[in-house]
Design a protein around this motif. Sequence first.
Motif, PDB file in Angstrom:
ATOM      1  N   TYR A  25       1.681   9.046  -6.039  1.00  0.00           N
ATOM      2  CA  TYR A  25       2.019  10.446  -5.769  1.00  0.00           C
ATOM      3  C   TYR A  25       3.101  10.914  -6.738  1.00  0.00           C
ATOM      4  N   GLU A  26       4.153  10.116  -6.878  1.00  0.00           N
ATOM      5  CA  GLU A  26       5.249  10.489  -7.768  1.00  0.00           C
ATOM      6  C   GLU A  26       4.763  10.612  -9.205  1.00  0.00           C
ATOM      7  N   LYS A  27       3.921   9.695  -9.629  1.00  0.00           N
ATOM      8  CA  LYS A  27       3.380   9.736 -10.990  1.00  0.00           C
ATOM      9  C   LYS A  27       2.537  11.002 -11.190  1.00  0.00           C
ATOM     10  N   ALA A  28       1.654  11.283 -10.253  1.00  0.00           N
ATOM     11  CA  ALA A  28       0.797  12.471 -10.359  1.00  0.00           C
ATOM     12  C   ALA A  28       1.636  13.743 -10.350  1.00  0.00           C
ATOM     13  N   GLU A  44       0.835  -1.205   0.000  1.00  0.00           N
ATOM     14  CA  GLU A  44       0.000   0.000   0.000  1.00  0.00           C
ATOM     15  C   GLU A  44       0.870   1.256   0.000  1.00  0.00           C
ATOM     16  N   GLN A  45       1.935   1.263   0.790  1.00  0.00           N
ATOM     17  CA  GLN A  45       2.818   2.422   0.843  1.00  0.00           C
ATOM     18  C   GLN A  45       3.530   2.622  -0.489  1.00  0.00           C
ATOM     19  N   LEU A  51      -0.589  14.199   0.180  1.00  0.00           N
ATOM     20  CA  LEU A  51       0.178  14.890   1.213  1.00  0.00           C
ATOM     21  C   LEU A  51      -0.608  15.015   2.518  1.00  0.00           C
ATOM     22  N   ASP A  52      -1.896  15.294   2.412  1.00  0.00           N
ATOM     23  CA  ASP A  52      -2.740  15.385   3.613  1.00  0.00           C
ATOM     24  C   ASP A  52      -2.783  14.042   4.341  1.00  0.00           C
ATOM     25  N   GLU A  53      -2.891  12.972   3.582  1.00  0.00           N
ATOM     26  CA  GLU A  53      -2.930  11.630   4.179  1.00  0.00           C
ATOM     27  C   GLU A  53      -1.594  11.308   4.853  1.00  0.00           C
ATOM     28  N   ALA A  54      -0.505  11.677   4.208  1.00  0.00           N
ATOM     29  CA  ALA A  54       0.820  11.448   4.793  1.00  0.00           C
ATOM     30  C   ALA A  54       0.966  12.233   6.093  1.00  0.00           C
ATOM     31  N   LYS A  55       0.478  13.463   6.108  1.00  0.00           N
ATOM     32  CA  LYS A  55       0.552  14.288   7.318  1.00  0.00           C
ATOM     33  C   LYS A  55      -0.231  13.645   8.464  1.00  0.00           C
ATOM     34  N   LYS A  56      -1.424  13.127   8.164  1.00  0.00           N
ATOM     35  CA  LYS A  56      -2.226  12.448   9.189  1.00  0.00           C
ATOM     36  C   LYS A  56      -1.484  11.247   9.760  1.00  0.00           C
ATOM     37  N   LYS A  57      -0.860  10.465   8.874  1.00  0.00           N
ATOM     38  CA  LYS A  57      -0.121   9.278   9.326  1.00  0.00           C
ATOM     39  C   LYS A  57       1.045   9.673  10.223  1.00  0.00           C
ATOM     40  N   ILE A  58       1.746  10.735   9.839  1.00  0.00           N
ATOM     41  CA  ILE A  58       2.882  11.200  10.647  1.00  0.00           C
ATOM     42  C   ILE A  58       2.400  11.660  12.014  1.00  0.00           C
ATOM     43  N   ALA A  70      -5.267  20.821 -12.558  1.00  0.00           N
ATOM     44  CA  ALA A  70      -6.012  21.077 -11.319  1.00  0.00           C
ATOM     45  C   ALA A  70      -6.397  19.760 -10.642  1.00  0.00           C
ATOM     46  N   LYS A  71      -6.816  18.783 -11.421  1.00  0.00           N
ATOM     47  CA  LYS A  71      -7.170  17.475 -10.857  1.00  0.00           C
ATOM     48  C   LYS A  71      -5.947  16.795 -10.248  1.00  0.00           C
ATOM     49  N   LEU A  72      -4.812  16.868 -10.954  1.00  0.00           N
ATOM     50  CA  LEU A  72      -3.579  16.267 -10.436  1.00  0.00           C
ATOM     51  C   LEU A  72      -3.110  16.977  -9.170  1.00  0.00           C
ATOM     52  N   ALA A  73      -3.229  18.299  -9.138  1.00  0.00           N
ATOM     53  CA  ALA A  73      -2.829  19.056  -7.947  1.00  0.00           C
ATOM     54  C   ALA A  73      -3.682  18.657  -6.752  1.00  0.00           C
ATOM     55  N   LYS A  74      -4.972  18.472  -6.984  1.00  0.00           N
ATOM     56  CA  LYS A  74      -5.868  18.049  -5.907  1.00  0.00           C
ATOM     57  C   LYS A  74      -5.501  16.647  -5.430  1.00  0.00           C
ATOM     58  N   GLU A  75      -5.170  15.768  -6.367  1.00  0.00           N
ATOM     59  CA  GLU A  75      -4.759  14.406  -6.015  1.00  0.00           C
ATOM     60  C   GLU A  75      -3.468  14.429  -5.198  1.00  0.00           C
ATOM     61  N   CYS A  76      -2.505  15.227  -5.621  1.00  0.00           N
ATOM     62  CA  CYS A  76      -1.240  15.344  -4.878  1.00  0.00           C
ATOM     63  C   CYS A  76      -1.485  15.881  -3.472  1.00  0.00           C
ATOM     64  N   GLN A  77      -2.348  16.880  -3.349  1.00  0.00           N
ATOM     65  CA  GLN A  77      -2.646  17.444  -2.037  1.00  0.00           C
ATOM     66  C   GLN A  77      -3.298  16.407  -1.135  1.00  0.00           C
ATOM     67  N   SER A  78      -4.147  15.572  -1.700  1.00  0.00           N
ATOM     68  CA  SER A  78      -4.778  14.502  -0.914  1.00  0.00           C
ATOM     69  C   SER A  78      -3.735  13.524  -0.390  1.00  0.00           C
TER      70      SER A  78
END
Length: 77
Positions: A16-19, A8-9, A58-65, A48-56
């Motif tokens: 993320y890297e692809k987007a 999963e990681q 990053l937000d998920e990574a922040k929550k995990k941290i 714009a769609k890719l930026a939103k996907e990337c932000q999601s």
Amino acid sequence: MSNNNQSEQNKTKFDYEKAKDELKQIVERLERENIGLQDSIVLFEQGAKLAKECQSFLDEAKKKIEQIKENSNSNGN
């Protein structure tokens, strides 16, 4: 760590890297190429769609941290 967690990681990192790479290519095209208005709008929408996907991601990574930090703080007390 289980193989499922690692898988999963790796998928998340790859996605993320692809987007991020696709977004970078779109930005470069918009900045460098003489693109018509309609094509520019299509590229902007994709970006714009890719930026939103990337932000999601990053937000998920922040929550995990934050969860890891909370768990390590509660285990250390």
